[in-house]
Motif scaffolding. Sequence first.
Motif, PDB file in Angstrom:
ATOM      1  N   CYS A   1      -3.551   4.039   1.449  1.00  0.00           N
ATOM      2  CA  CYS A   1      -4.633   4.313   2.417  1.00  0.00           C
ATOM      3  C   CYS A   1      -4.158   4.141   3.852  1.00  0.00           C
ATOM      4  O   CYS A   1      -4.345   5.019   4.681  1.00  0.00           O
ATOM      5  CB  CYS A   1      -5.809   3.368   2.185  1.00  0.00           C
ATOM      6  N   THR A   2      -3.551   3.000   4.130  1.00  0.00           N
ATOM      7  CA  THR A   2      -3.110   2.747   5.518  1.00  0.00           C
ATOM      8  C   THR A   2      -1.756   3.438   5.702  1.00  0.00           C
ATOM      9  O   THR A   2      -0.739   2.990   5.185  1.00  0.00           O
ATOM     10  CB  THR A   2      -2.992   1.239   5.775  1.00  0.00           C
ATOM     11  N   ARG A   3      -1.793   4.546   6.468  1.00  0.00           N
ATOM     12  CA  ARG A   3      -0.537   5.298   6.633  1.00  0.00           C
ATOM     13  C   ARG A   3      -0.086   5.316   8.091  1.00  0.00           C
ATOM     14  O   ARG A   3       0.939   5.867   8.431  1.00  0.00           O
ATOM     15  CB  ARG A   3      -0.726   6.720   6.091  1.00  0.00           C
TER      16      ARG A   3
ATOM     17  N   SER B   1      -6.042  -4.292   3.779  1.00  0.00           N
ATOM     18  CA  SER B   1      -7.231  -3.827   4.518  1.00  0.00           C
ATOM     19  C   SER B   1      -8.459  -4.594   4.059  1.00  0.00           C
ATOM     20  O   SER B   1      -9.333  -4.929   4.881  1.00  0.00           O
ATOM     21  CB  SER B   1      -7.444  -2.324   4.296  1.00  0.00           C
ATOM     22  N   SER B   2      -8.521  -4.897   2.758  1.00  0.00           N
ATOM     23  CA  SER B   2      -9.682  -5.637   2.244  1.00  0.00           C
ATOM     24  C   SER B   2      -9.765  -7.016   2.894  1.00  0.00           C
ATOM     25  O   SER B   2     -10.835  -7.468   3.293  1.00  0.00           O
ATOM     26  CB  SER B   2      -9.567  -5.795   0.714  1.00  0.00           C
ATOM     27  N   VAL B   3      -8.619  -7.686   3.036  1.00  0.00           N
ATOM     28  CA  VAL B   3      -8.596  -9.018   3.652  1.00  0.00           C
ATOM     29  C   VAL B   3      -9.052  -8.932   5.110  1.00  0.00           C
ATOM     30  O   VAL B   3      -9.891  -9.710   5.569  1.00  0.00           O
ATOM     31  CB  VAL B   3      -7.170  -9.632   3.556  1.00  0.00           C
TER      32      VAL B   3
ATOM     33  N   SER C   1     -13.218  -5.084  -5.830  1.00  0.00           N
ATOM     34  CA  SER C   1     -12.357  -4.186  -6.608  1.00  0.00           C
ATOM     35  C   SER C   1     -12.736  -2.752  -6.269  1.00  0.00           C
ATOM     36  O   SER C   1     -13.744  -2.514  -5.583  1.00  0.00           O
ATOM     37  CB  SER C   1     -12.570  -4.451  -8.104  1.00  0.00           C
ATOM     38  N   GLN C   2     -11.973  -1.831  -6.789  1.00  0.00           N
ATOM     39  CA  GLN C   2     -12.272  -0.427  -6.533  1.00  0.00           C
ATOM     40  C   GLN C   2     -13.675  -0.086  -7.055  1.00  0.00           C
ATOM     41  O   GLN C   2     -14.424   0.660  -6.416  1.00  0.00           O
ATOM     42  CB  GLN C   2     -11.214   0.462  -7.209  1.00  0.00           C
ATOM     43  N   GLU C   3     -13.978  -0.680  -8.175  1.00  0.00           N
ATOM     44  CA  GLU C   3     -15.295  -0.416  -8.763  1.00  0.00           C
ATOM     45  C   GLU C   3     -16.410  -0.931  -7.837  1.00  0.00           C
ATOM     46  O   GLU C   3     -17.407  -0.256  -7.599  1.00  0.00           O
ATOM     47  CB  GLU C   3     -15.389  -1.123 -10.126  1.00  0.00           C
TER      48      GLU C   3
HETATM   49  N1  GTP Z   1     -10.064  -6.720  -8.250  1.00  0.00           N
HETATM   50  C1  GTP Z   1      -9.594  -6.774  -7.026  1.00  0.00           C
HETATM   51  N2  GTP Z   1      -9.244  -5.671  -6.423  1.00  0.00           N
HETATM   52  C2  GTP Z   1      -8.779  -5.751  -5.150  1.00  0.00           C
HETATM   53  C3  GTP Z   1      -8.623  -6.974  -4.510  1.00  0.00           C
HETATM   54  N3  GTP Z   1      -8.130  -6.736  -3.280  1.00  0.00           N
HETATM   55  C4  GTP Z   1      -8.009  -5.412  -3.167  1.00  0.00           C
HETATM   56  N4  GTP Z   1      -8.381  -4.801  -4.289  1.00  0.00           N
HETATM   57  C5  GTP Z   1      -8.351  -3.387  -4.487  1.00  0.00           C
HETATM   58  O1  GTP Z   1      -7.034  -2.947  -4.332  1.00  0.00           O
HETATM   59  C6  GTP Z   1      -7.023  -1.652  -3.781  1.00  0.00           C
HETATM   60  C7  GTP Z   1      -6.209  -1.652  -2.554  1.00  0.00           C
HETATM   61  O2  GTP Z   1      -6.844  -2.383  -1.630  1.00  0.00           O
HETATM   62  P1  GTP Z   1      -6.595  -2.173  -0.085  1.00  0.00           P
HETATM   63  O3  GTP Z   1      -7.373  -3.180   0.649  1.00  0.00           O
HETATM   64  O4  GTP Z   1      -6.801  -0.768   0.275  1.00  0.00           O
HETATM   65  O5  GTP Z   1      -5.082  -2.492  -0.062  1.00  0.00           O
HETATM   66  P2  GTP Z   1      -4.056  -2.205   1.094  1.00  0.00           P
HETATM   67  O6  GTP Z   1      -2.958  -3.177   0.952  1.00  0.00           O
HETATM   68  O7  GTP Z   1      -4.736  -2.157   2.351  1.00  0.00           O
HETATM   69  O8  GTP Z   1      -3.532  -0.772   0.699  1.00  0.00           O
HETATM   70  P3  GTP Z   1      -2.630   0.173   1.533  1.00  0.00           P
HETATM   71  O9  GTP Z   1      -3.052   0.053   2.928  1.00  0.00           O
HETATM   72  O10 GTP Z   1      -2.863   1.498   0.971  1.00  0.00           O
HETATM   73  O11 GTP Z   1      -1.228  -0.280   1.340  1.00  0.00           O
HETATM   74  C8  GTP Z   1      -8.460  -1.298  -3.514  1.00  0.00           C
HETATM   75  O12 GTP Z   1      -8.949  -0.481  -4.568  1.00  0.00           O
HETATM   76  C9  GTP Z   1      -9.170  -2.598  -3.515  1.00  0.00           C
HETATM   77  O13 GTP Z   1     -10.495  -2.455  -3.975  1.00  0.00           O
HETATM   78  C10 GTP Z   1      -8.968  -8.142  -5.196  1.00  0.00           C
HETATM   79  O14 GTP Z   1      -8.848  -9.260  -4.704  1.00  0.00           O
HETATM   80  N5  GTP Z   1      -9.464  -7.988  -6.486  1.00  0.00           N
END
Ligand code: GTP
Length: 806
Positions: free
Chosen positions: A83-85, A64-66, A265-267
């Motif tokens: 998160c993505t369900r 999701s971040s990308v 990041s989460q922070e």
């Molecule tokens: N430090 C850091 N944290 C990251 C990076 N990319 C994602 N995160 C963290 O990783 C966690 C998951 O990120 P998401 O973007 O929700 O990942 P996702 O693959 O979409 O997750 P789901 O949909 O739940 O499977 C979040 O807390 C983000 O902040 C990164 O490049 N660096």
Amino acid sequence: MGEQVNPFDEASSVADNPKTASIGSSVIPIVNRLQDIFAPLGGSFPKINLPQVAVIGSQSSGKSSVLEALVGRDFLPRGSDICTRRPLVLQLEHRPRRPNTDDDREWGEFLHLPEKRFYDFSAIRREIQAETEREAGTNKGVSDKQIRLKISSPNVLNITLVDLPGMTKVPVGDQPSDIEARIRTMIMSYIKHETCVILAVSPANSDLATSDALQMARAADPAGSRTIGVITKLDIMDRGTDARNFLLGRVIPLRLGYIGVVNRSQEDINQDWSIVEALNYEENFFHNHPVYHGLSDQCGIPQLANKLNKILEQHIRTVLPRLKAELNSQMVAVVKEIRTYGEDIESKAEQGAVLLNILTRFCKAFSHMLDGRSREMSTTELSGGARIHYIFESIFVKSLEEVDPCDGFTDKDIQTAIENATGPKDALFVPDEPFEVLIRRQIARLLDPSLQCLRFVYEELIKMSRACEATEMQRFPVLRRSVDEVMGKFLCDGVKPAERMIANIVEMEMDYINTSHPNFLSGSKAVELAMQHLKSTKMGTNFGESRNYVEKSTMTERGLKSRAILAKSVANGYVLDQGSRPQLNNDKPPSSGNSTGRTSGISSLFGGSESRISSGGSSSSKSFGEPMHDVVHLPTTVQLREPPALLRLSGVHTEQQELEIIVIKLLLRSYYDIVRKKIQDFVPKAIMHFLVNHTKRNLLSTFIQKLYRENLFEEMLHVQDDTVVKRKRTREMFQVLQQAVQTLEEVDSEVTSRSSISSSSIDTATGLPKIQGLSSPIYTTSNSDISSHTPSLNSFKSHRLLHSWE
Ligand SMILES: Nc1nc2c(ncn2[C@@H]2O[C@H](COP(=O)(O)OP(=O)(O)OP(=O)(O)O)[C@@H](O)[C@H]2O)c(=O)[nH]1
């Protein structure tokens, strides 16, 4: 840091940030330009459908971040937990900027909440979370039911992005035990499509070599032609390790290569970092990193966007030839239309030439259609002269063939006719009259179908004349009407002599029944056959067979006049000879006394029954001077009943009568056959001569006589009132199309020079890059970028790729 991005503020959009690049940013101007080209052409032009982009990877890998970073908007739920369900299908919809308005805002709209616009993107995120929970519950449940979100903006490209639930192995919360298989199936259903670009996301802080995302991508895209590897979390790798070899494709080679990214990041999320801030941070990170510093082409969200944009540009380049072809075909149609409106015709000489030309072409087209030489000949149905042939052969001839010559009267009718023809006496022979009366009646019945056939051909000619109206005639309504009128009258005039001729043919046939015709069945044969039939009926055999035989065998036999022959027939044991009295074959003495009313004293032709000849001898022996009967006048004891006013035969036939009926029928069949054949031959000849060929020969001279007159030129060539308007509009359209073709050429060369993907490496069906040759290893080449070859427009053109349109 920590500065909140206002989604209403367009200036804060990543798309507009010169330091960054979001998905489609480079493609938007091209697509806009294409839209500008096609807008004046109306809505008939097809849209350019860009490929879908799906993000896959393991749970919390950063998908999701990308996606958010690529779109340049904060609107997706992100977090360290799942998160993505549910699959989120994000449709970016380009809305053109409306001139002189300031309503360039962006908004989101959910399929499940139609007509509710979300201008606040954090509200969109909350709605995604709420809608996820409505379907999948609150305890980590996953559902394959899509959430569909449309983002409308002047700053986006028409493209669909899909965020998919992350792959997981161990079920948690409400997840079923087969969660892993279920999620894989769900992901596969999206990425299996050839037009889907796969972003295979793998976090750098886990074992990249066992990446779930790359494994799945490989299964869906074995050629690796549409998979981009994305390595996230490069900032939190184990100290002392880096992803250099991976990014360079040395661990798992991937055709389109890898891009390393650093998301928030989460922070950072907790601290409300904006996307712009995150991108700045990412840029600094790679810039200052000792390993990644030298890999700037493989690092950063802007590079990922660039790579995707190139794929999209390439896709557009692939569809451009199709657009050109579409434009060209529209050009052809417009030129054709312009031709129908013609030019203004001023001088009399010009008018005369145009009129004569139109009339001549009309007549030629008509003739060609008749003779089967028409240029626009159909291969799916009969047309023109072939239809006339069909009317003659398959309708007229066939229908006459099916007529039963004895149709319309019964045996009783035949018998009545015989009785009536013999008058008060009993006949010696079967008289001619019943045969003639009946055959005339049957011949008369041939007139109607013959005239019908004429009418059918006439109607065909009318239809053909309509079909021959050349396109240029369409714009002269008066001329068109006049041509119709002249043609109609001319054909009507041709019908009359044809009609007369057909009536004459039928009348001639009715007027003289030529029983001497060589093909007419001889009377003796008829009697013989009739007797055979009677015999076989008694024995139970089928008369049909013998009749057929008769008809065939007697067709060439010279017939004798029925009366003469019948007089020499053999019937019921008597040998009958004309002018002589019948002799009994046996020596049976004639019975006396009980003769009926039918006995006449002279045996009839078929006089086979004893009763019919029994009293003959006694009456002929009396002299004229003697009274006819010895009448004894006694008081009347027997009262005769009055004859009824209407006398009809009972319908019960004696064997003799039956024989007479059969003979008449055989003769009717034989003669009718002769006449039918003549009619079948002469009627089409009459129609062709008096109507069809006459039309072909004299049509042009009639047109010239009636319409080619100097005082009529003006009237004939008067154009429809709206023709002038249409002529002007079509010419304008032609200019627009010319301009469009030129602009398209420019766009083509522009895209070609920008595109860095070799034309030979494009999949013609999808517009996506492809691997050359099936034998090359999957995910083969090293990370040498797809940008290594820049083809010229000519080399591209020479490939003439297929184009993907939907
Ligand atoms: N430090 C850091 N944290 C990251 C990076 N990319 C994602 N995160 C963290 O990783 C966690 C998951 O990120 P998401 O973007 O929700 O990942 P996702 O693959 O979409 O997750 P789901 O949909 O739940 O499977 C979040 O807390 C983000 O902040 C990164 O490049 N660096």
